[in-house]
Design an enzyme around this catalytic site. Sequence first.
Site, mmCIF file in Angstrom:
data_model
loop_
_atom_site.group_PDB
_atom_site.id
_atom_site.type_symbol
_atom_site.label_atom_id
_atom_site.label_comp_id
_atom_site.label_asym_id
_atom_site.label_seq_id
_atom_site.Cartn_x
_atom_site.Cartn_y
_atom_site.Cartn_z
ATOM 1 N N HIS A 1 37.647 74.662 32.111
ATOM 2 C CA HIS A 1 38.138 73.989 33.324
ATOM 3 C C HIS A 1 37.118 74.086 34.465
ATOM 4 C CE1 HIS A 1 42.193 72.523 32.723
ATOM 5 N NE2 HIS A 1 42.610 73.649 32.187
ATOM 6 N N GLY B 1 47.599 80.701 31.465
ATOM 7 C CA GLY B 1 46.316 80.656 32.148
ATOM 8 C C GLY B 1 46.303 79.536 33.161
ATOM 9 N N CYS C 1 48.032 72.477 27.953
ATOM 10 C CA CYS C 1 47.458 72.687 29.290
ATOM 11 C C CYS C 1 48.487 72.299 30.343
ATOM 12 C CB CYS C 1 46.203 71.835 29.434
ATOM 13 S SG CYS C 1 45.410 71.979 31.042
ATOM 14 N N LEU C 2 48.621 73.108 31.384
ATOM 15 C CA LEU C 2 49.586 72.809 32.452
ATOM 16 C C LEU C 2 49.241 71.497 33.169
ATOM 17 C CD1 LEU C 2 50.126 76.362 34.012
ATOM 18 C CD2 LEU C 2 51.649 75.111 32.473
ATOM 19 N N HIS D 1 39.429 78.150 27.191
ATOM 20 C CA HIS D 1 40.137 77.037 27.842
ATOM 21 C C HIS D 1 39.959 77.087 29.365
ATOM 22 C CE1 HIS D 1 43.864 74.325 28.030
ATOM 23 N NE2 HIS D 1 43.649 74.653 29.287
ATOM 24 N N GLU D 2 40.189 78.267 29.952
ATOM 25 C CA GLU D 2 40.107 78.369 31.417
ATOM 26 C C GLU D 2 38.667 78.231 31.904
ATOM 27 O OE1 GLU D 2 42.822 77.908 32.778
ATOM 28 O OE2 GLU D 2 44.033 78.452 31.054
ATOM 29 N N GLN E 1 42.706 73.377 38.783
ATOM 30 C CA GLN E 1 44.061 72.887 38.479
ATOM 31 C C GLN E 1 44.986 72.942 39.691
ATOM 32 O OE1 GLN E 1 44.467 75.443 34.718
ATOM 33 N NE2 GLN E 1 45.615 73.606 34.210
HETATM 34 ZN ZN ZN Z 1 44.292 73.939 31.080
#
Ligand code: ZN
Length: 151
Positions: A135, A46, A89-90, A131-132, A51
């Site tokens: 963000h 995701g 998380c990236l 999660h997304e 991000q």
């Molecule tokens: Zn994330």
Amino acid sequence: MAKLKIVKMGDDTLRKVCRPVDKITPRILTLLDDMVETMRDANGCGLAAPQVGILRRIAVIEVEEGEVIELINPKIIAFAGEQQEQEGCLSIPGRWGITKRPAHVTVRATNRHGEEFEVTGSELLARALCHELDHLDGKLFVDCMIEELKD
Ligand code: ZN
């Protein structure tokens, strides 16, 4: 398509509330394509627009390979149950933890053609949706982490 740079925790961009998309322009479509490429390149499941430094309510998810979900202006409209599972998380490389999330989540969003749709997910998809969407409101998984995992 182009690979975008992923913003890391510590950058203010990740703590801002994103603005809704009012019109799906060619720029938005390019952004969606680039976000999918960036997510795949980073082996993520995701990615949310903040991000990659864009403060718009857009996210992409690919929990099942080849099944990309593109979300524009997504909202959680229903949730049920509870799960406690691992998340990463990236934007927070090298950190993993257990979060408490709903077991099932239904999200309503707009697709790239401007059509409204709903997606319901359980397990990993439910976590990814939460999660997304977090963000887009400047929230990170470490905010709701109940236990950090060490390797
Ligand atoms: Zn994330």
